[in-house]
Design an enzyme around this catalytic site. Structure first.
Site, PDB file in Angstrom:
ATOM      1  N   GLY A 194      32.433  -2.914 133.213  1.00 14.12           N
ATOM      2  CA  GLY A 194      33.817  -3.269 132.675  1.00 14.12           C
ATOM      3  C   GLY A 194      34.942  -3.391 133.763  1.00 14.12           C
ATOM      4  O   GLY A 194      35.205  -3.057 135.002  1.00 14.12           O
ATOM      5  N   CYS A 206      28.060  -3.047 138.602  1.00 16.06           N
ATOM      6  CA  CYS A 206      29.295  -3.154 139.037  1.00 16.06           C
ATOM      7  C   CYS A 206      30.427  -1.274 137.902  1.00 16.06           C
ATOM      8  O   CYS A 206      29.862  -0.689 138.710  1.00 16.06           O
ATOM      9  CB  CYS A 206      30.070  -4.357 138.413  1.00 16.06           C
ATOM     10  SG  CYS A 206      31.436  -4.808 138.679  1.00 16.06           S
ATOM     11  N   TYR A 207      30.921  -1.913 136.913  1.00 18.03           N
ATOM     12  CA  TYR A 207      31.266  -0.127 137.146  1.00 18.03           C
ATOM     13  C   TYR A 207      30.576   0.235 136.553  1.00 18.03           C
ATOM     14  O   TYR A 207      30.619   2.179 137.130  1.00 18.03           O
ATOM     15  CB  TYR A 207      32.477  -0.457 135.144  1.00 18.03           C
ATOM     16  CG  TYR A 207      32.748   0.521 135.126  1.00 18.03           C
ATOM     17  CD1 TYR A 207      34.166   1.625 135.881  1.00 18.03           C
ATOM     18  CD2 TYR A 207      31.663   1.889 133.658  1.00 18.03           C
ATOM     19  CE1 TYR A 207      35.194   2.600 134.703  1.00 18.03           C
ATOM     20  CE2 TYR A 207      32.691   2.589 133.411  1.00 18.03           C
ATOM     21  CZ  TYR A 207      34.548   3.064 133.865  1.00 18.03           C
ATOM     22  OH  TYR A 207      35.240   4.294 133.703  1.00 18.03           O
ATOM     23  N   HIS A 224      26.620  -8.537 139.523  1.00 20.17           N
ATOM     24  CA  HIS A 224      26.832  -9.112 138.765  1.00 20.17           C
ATOM     25  C   HIS A 224      25.174 -10.151 138.323  1.00 20.17           C
ATOM     26  O   HIS A 224      25.012 -10.818 138.383  1.00 20.17           O
ATOM     27  CB  HIS A 224      27.682 -10.017 137.597  1.00 20.17           C
ATOM     28  CG  HIS A 224      28.742  -9.058 137.074  1.00 20.17           C
ATOM     29  ND1 HIS A 224      28.614  -8.132 136.426  1.00 20.17           N
ATOM     30  CD2 HIS A 224      29.776  -8.481 138.118  1.00 20.17           C
ATOM     31  CE1 HIS A 224      29.620  -7.470 136.472  1.00 20.17           C
ATOM     32  NE2 HIS A 224      30.387  -7.805 137.159  1.00 20.17           N
ATOM     33  N   GLU A 260      23.510 -10.712 135.683  1.00 20.43           N
ATOM     34  CA  GLU A 260      23.101 -11.083 134.648  1.00 20.43           C
ATOM     35  C   GLU A 260      23.624 -12.950 134.165  1.00 20.43           C
ATOM     36  O   GLU A 260      23.532 -13.122 134.044  1.00 20.43           O
ATOM     37  CB  GLU A 260      23.984 -10.365 133.541  1.00 20.43           C
ATOM     38  CG  GLU A 260      25.889 -10.411 133.174  1.00 20.43           C
ATOM     39  CD  GLU A 260      25.730  -8.869 134.139  1.00 20.43           C
ATOM     40  OE1 GLU A 260      26.775  -8.384 133.762  1.00 20.43           O
ATOM     41  OE2 GLU A 260      25.150  -8.414 134.814  1.00 20.43           O
ATOM     42  N   ASP A 290      23.659 -22.429 111.970  1.00 15.68           N
ATOM     43  CA  ASP A 290      22.887 -21.401 111.352  1.00 15.68           C
ATOM     44  C   ASP A 290      22.995 -20.737 109.878  1.00 15.68           C
ATOM     45  O   ASP A 290      21.856 -19.968 109.622  1.00 15.68           O
ATOM     46  CB  ASP A 290      24.586 -20.218 111.356  1.00 15.68           C
ATOM     47  CG  ASP A 290      24.822 -20.388 112.739  1.00 15.68           C
ATOM     48  OD1 ASP A 290      23.859 -20.669 114.456  1.00 15.68           O
ATOM     49  OD2 ASP A 290      26.463 -20.333 113.371  1.00 15.68           O
ATOM     50  N   LYS A 345      22.668 -18.690 119.706  1.00 15.27           N
ATOM     51  CA  LYS A 345      22.889 -19.542 119.109  1.00 15.27           C
ATOM     52  C   LYS A 345      21.760 -20.658 119.694  1.00 15.27           C
ATOM     53  O   LYS A 345      20.898 -21.447 119.166  1.00 15.27           O
ATOM     54  CB  LYS A 345      24.236 -20.560 119.977  1.00 15.27           C
ATOM     55  CG  LYS A 345      24.307 -21.686 119.147  1.00 15.27           C
ATOM     56  CD  LYS A 345      23.853 -22.309 117.626  1.00 15.27           C
ATOM     57  CE  LYS A 345      25.351 -22.080 116.999  1.00 15.27           C
ATOM     58  NZ  LYS A 345      26.041 -22.425 115.093  1.00 15.27           N
TER      59      LYS A 345
END
Length: 517
Positions: free
Chosen positions: A55, A82-83, A170, A172, A229, A373
């Site tokens: 964050g 992180c945060y 991070h 991710e 979609d 997606k």
């Protein structure tokens, strides 16, 4: 499948959604909730583990984001990123300070013990992605250091007794070489999460859920745009409720060249689903007359969509059977439109999220609301949909209205449709269409001087936009060959009267969005 999950508490990081995506790629179902999610709600979800995201705030500032501290008493593993790490250190009595040597970008991870479950199969000195101005200066009691970098002493820490882990980097993001493995080690190795999350299981579960929700005497009005979609939604619903599905395609006048004909053929030949077409071109253009603000355009289009759907519903709802409206809302739509997942900023309203009027009479059905997606395309394959449908580039609900800078009118729509058609045609001809995530033209309504033959021109400018992405949350501009761009420019200027200049947009997301408005 969806009852065995990892729960992410979102503190506003731009990377939060990537945590869910990375874990889902490993078959671990992951949900994101705001950091202030009530403990009762967290307990009801019965997660196998909790991840505290990154964050933008500092834990020592007044008003810093804080979760319900009782999450540490649930008896399940917790991972801070992180945060999230800084909050853990701060909460348990350690100290967090402003770093003298701040880290933004790549760093080398030095792991002190490779036998720790969190670092199973992670190589020593791997590259990780840092993005922090604060650092943990002293560890809380019970915690120990697991890894460091050149600038940061505590890159990874853990309290094994309480099953609390934390990372300063991070994992991710794709820049962290072994980040996916670290997340998987936490979710599967430490938390014991199941890895059966996939689109086949999702399709089976969602079809059953839809059948239970839509009773035998109820019907569903499905908003169809012709894009991936809404087509997947229509196919999924047809599998679930058959003839109780009423798909409606609205010709807004804001569509690409030949779009209406292509959509009608697609449903007739591929889905075998009867499609209702509502011609509302004059209504939409009339409502947009004189409107230049992008948000106002989106709101008007969203409300007009629902108005048209309600009118269609009345035509086919003589017995009061239609009670639901189905839409192809995706996770990125929700995240960008409404700050429901935490303190992240609202970027823009999507017609099928933030633009719905309060007087809407239908109950919404959004089966793709928690999917990205790429997951939607995988779902379409499980449903047997053809690749020609699934690999179509995303097209925004407001259509070409948000690709025209300023007021929308018939003349400008004509210019944009022709230019856009040429661009897409050239992408196919050069074999580049499937290598980009999304490609389109934007009419800038900026005029410039040119020369054609021996004559002076003062005509419009078209911007060509092509991006590469995984899910639309982040994107980089496509490095298209110069020869290709030259071919596109020559064709547009020579074939579309009123355009004398073509430019290429080389902005990534962030800082820009994919669409211009």
């Amino acid at each position: 499948m969806m009852n065995d999950l990892i729960l992410v508490l979102d503190f506003g990081s731009q990377y939060t959604q990537l945590i869910a995506r990375r874990l889902r790629e490993y078959g671990v179902y992951t949900e994101i909730v705001p950091y202030f999610e009530k403990l009762e709600s967290i307990k009801a979800k019965n997660p196998k583990g909790i991840i505290l995201s990154g964050g933008p705030a500092s834990v020592y500032e007044e008003g810093a984001y804080k979760p319900d501290s009782r999450v540490f008493e649930l008896g399940i593993p917790v991972l801070g990123i992180c945060y999230g790490m800084q909050y853990i250190a701060h909460f348990f009595g350690g100290s967090v300070v402003r770093a003298q040597a701040q880290e933004f970008g790549k760093a080398v991870l030095e792991i002190s013990d490779l036998s720790v479950e969190l670092f199973k199969s992670v190589k020593q000195d791997s590259i990780v992605w840092m993005s922090h101005a604060d650092k943990v200066e002293t560890l809380p009691s019970g915690f120990e250091e697991l890894a460091k970098s050149g600038n940061t002493h505590y890159c990874a820490i853990a309290d094994f007794t309480r099953q609390i882990y934390a990372l300063q980097f991070h994992p991710e993001v794709v820049h962290s070489e072994c980040g996916g493995e670290i997340l998987k080690n936490f979710a599967v190795g430490i938390c014991g999460a199941d890895t059966s999350w996939n689109m086949r299981n999702f399709a089976e579960a969602e079809i059953l859920k839809l059948r239970e929700k839509v009773l035998r005497d109820s019907k569903v009005l499905c908003a169809v745009s012709g894009g991936v979609d809404s087509s997947v939604v229509a196919t999924l619903l047809y599998r679930a409720i058959g003839e109780n599905l009423i798909p409606v395609f609205v010709d807004t006048g804001l569509l690409r060249k030949g779009e209406r004909e292509a959509v009608e053929a697609m449903f007739r030949e591929n889905l075998k689903v009867p499609l209702i077409v509502a011609d509302a071109k004059e209504l939409f253009l009339g409502r947009l007359k004189g409107v230049t603000d992008p948000e106002q355009k989106r709101k008007i289009i969203g409300e007009t969509f629902i108005e048209v759907f309600e009118a269609e519903a009345k035509k086919h709802n003589t017995k009061g059977e239609i009670k639901f409206l189905a839409q192809g809302t995706l996770y990125p739509d929700v995240i960008e439109s409404v700050s429901v997942k935490g303190p992240s900023k609202t970027i823009k309203s999507h017609h099928n999220v933030g633009g719905l009027p309060e007087w809407m009479k239908f109950e919404l059905i959004e089966p793709l609301r928690e999917l990205f997606k790429d997951e939607v395309r995988a779902l379409g394959r499980e449903l047997g949909m053809p690749e020609s449908m699934l690999m179509r580039h995303p097209f925004p609900g407001p259509g070409l209205a948000i690709r025209i800078m300023g007021e929308v009118n018939a003349a400008d729509l004509g210019l944009l449709k022709e230019a856009d058609s040429i661009f897409i045609e050239e992408l196919h001809k050069w074999g580049l269409y499937d290598s980009v995530w999304q490609a389109f033209c934007v009419l800038l309504n900026v005029r410039s001087v040119g020369v054609m033959g021996d004559n002076r021109t003062y005509d419009n400018t078209i911007c060509v936009r092509a991006v590469e992405a995984m899910d639309g949350m982040t994107a980089s501009f496509s490095h298209l060959p110069h020869a290709f761009l030259e071919s596109v420019s020559n064709r547009i200027i020579n074939e579309v009267a009123g355009i004398n200049r073509v430019v290429y947009d080389i902005t990534s997301k962030p800082p820009g969005t994919i669409e211009w408005e």
